[in-house]
Write an enzyme that holds these catalytic residues in place. Structure first.
Site, PDB file in Angstrom:
ATOM      1  N   PRO A   2     -16.802  -9.221 -22.288  1.00 48.29           N
ATOM      2  CG  PRO A   2     -17.454  -9.406 -24.511  1.00 48.29           C
ATOM      3  CD  PRO A   2     -16.525  -8.678 -23.615  1.00 48.29           C
ATOM      4  CD  GLU A   3     -16.529 -12.525 -16.712  1.00 47.30           C
ATOM      5  OE1 GLU A   3     -16.658 -13.605 -16.112  1.00 47.30           O
ATOM      6  OE2 GLU A   3     -16.516 -11.433 -16.139  1.00 47.30           O
ATOM      7  CE  LYS A  72     -12.476 -13.970 -22.228  1.00 46.39           C
ATOM      8  NZ  LYS A  72     -12.480 -12.830 -21.282  1.00 46.39           N
ATOM      9  NE  ARG A 295      -8.729  -9.012 -13.531  1.00 50.58           N
ATOM     10  CZ  ARG A 295      -8.934  -9.884 -14.514  1.00 50.58           C
ATOM     11  NH1 ARG A 295      -7.975 -10.685 -14.886  1.00 50.58           N
ATOM     12  NH2 ARG A 295     -10.101  -9.955 -15.109  1.00 50.58           N
TER      13      ARG A 295
END
Ligand SMILES: [Zn+2]
Length: 305
Positions: A2-3, A72, A295
């Site tokens: 989740p961002e 977050k 990434r």
């Protein structure tokens, strides 16, 4: 993972449901998911039933006054001197069901052929039961998230609340602030820069890809190579992409599920993220992927310069 838009979706949906609810009981099924006190938790945590017992005992009987977000981290304020901090990390889910819908069948993964299940599921580790019979479930497949009980006094010591850059959707995050942050790291590349939470809070892999596409700049362009028009587009992209994503309840890639049990729909609107090998909707060129520091990212080699 989740961002910002996903965590914002969680607090927006939970706030009207949880505000003023009184907690009747807390059941902790996996004690390593909860903690008491402000200290940082290692990824590999030990099961400690006395911590789980204290967590439940303190929270029992308390009333929820508000639910907020910083970066977050989700902050559930309790009446009196305590707060519960919830970090979803990779695969955490908070799902709220009212008394009438406790047997609702939910699909906990946005993957084809996943069967709907009733809660508690195998991945349910903590259950809050409210005095009106409604429940809040904490699920976590990979068990990297946590629920941490802290006193209001301990809040300033919580590391997961410190060291973040500005909230990008805050009105105080203006173009002037953004430009100052850019000028401090002229040699940085734009995607890693967007991903750095100490510069701007809450942007991860999905939204950095989408922002770079919006601004028509390649993810690995250096900041000093951006002209004024491109800088303005990156700033506009941060505000627009994140706002749109919140409007569509975030992106359900993999595990993200809204508190209602429904999925976020912004994933259907991704222009480049997760689309490597597919054709760009704007120009038809095949979307490319790139790798950096372990990434990955995606971009259109023709739309993005
Ligand atoms: Zn294109």
């Amino acid at each position: 993972m989740p961002e910002l838009p996903e965590v914002e979706t969680v607090i927006r949906e939970l706030r009207p449901k949880l505000k003023n609810k009184k907690i009747k009981e807390v059941r902790v099924m996996l004690s390593k998911m909860v903690a008491v006190g402000p200290h940082t938790l290692p990824n590999l945590r030990k099961t400690d039933n006395s911590v789980a017992f204290k967590f439940s005992e303190v929270i029992k009987g308390q009333k929820i006054t508000d639910i907020k977000r910083r970066a977050k981290l989700i902050i559930i304020d309790l009446q009196g001197k305590y707060a519960i901090l919830v970090h979803l990390k990779m695969t955490g889910q908070l799902i709220f069901l009212d008394k009438k819908h406790l047997d609702k069948q939910l699909r906990l993964l946005n993957i084809e052929n996943i069967k709907p299940v009733r809660l508690p599921a195998k991945s349910t580790h903590v259950i809050f039961e409210f005095t009106d019979g409604s429940r809040l479930y904490y699920n976590d497949f990979r068990q990297f998230g946590y629920l941490k009980l802290v006193t209001d006094k301990e809040l300033p010591q919580v590391k997961d609340l410190q060291g973040f850059g500005p909230e990008p959707l805050d009105k105080k995050f203006t173009y002037e602030v953004f430009e100052k942050l850019l000028s401090r790291r002229a040699n940085a590349q734009i995607k890693p820069w967007l991903l750095d939470p100490t510069i701007i809070a809450g942007i991860g892999n999905i939204y950095s890809d989408e922002i770079a596409f919006y601004a028509k700049v390649r993810p690995m362009r250096t900041i000093k190579s951006l002209n004024d028009k491109e800088k303005k587009l990156v700033f506009k992209g941060i505000k627009k992409i994140l706002t749109d994503a919140v409007k569509h309840y975030g992106s359900s890639v993999g595990d993200f599920v809204r508190p209602s049990g429904d999925w976020g729909t912004y994933g259907l609107l991704h222009k480049v993220y997760g689309r490597a090998g597919e054709k760009c909707y704007t120009c038809g060129t095949v979307i490319k992927s790139l790798k950096f520091n372990g990434r990955t990212g995606s971009y259109c080699p023709s739309c993005q310069k």
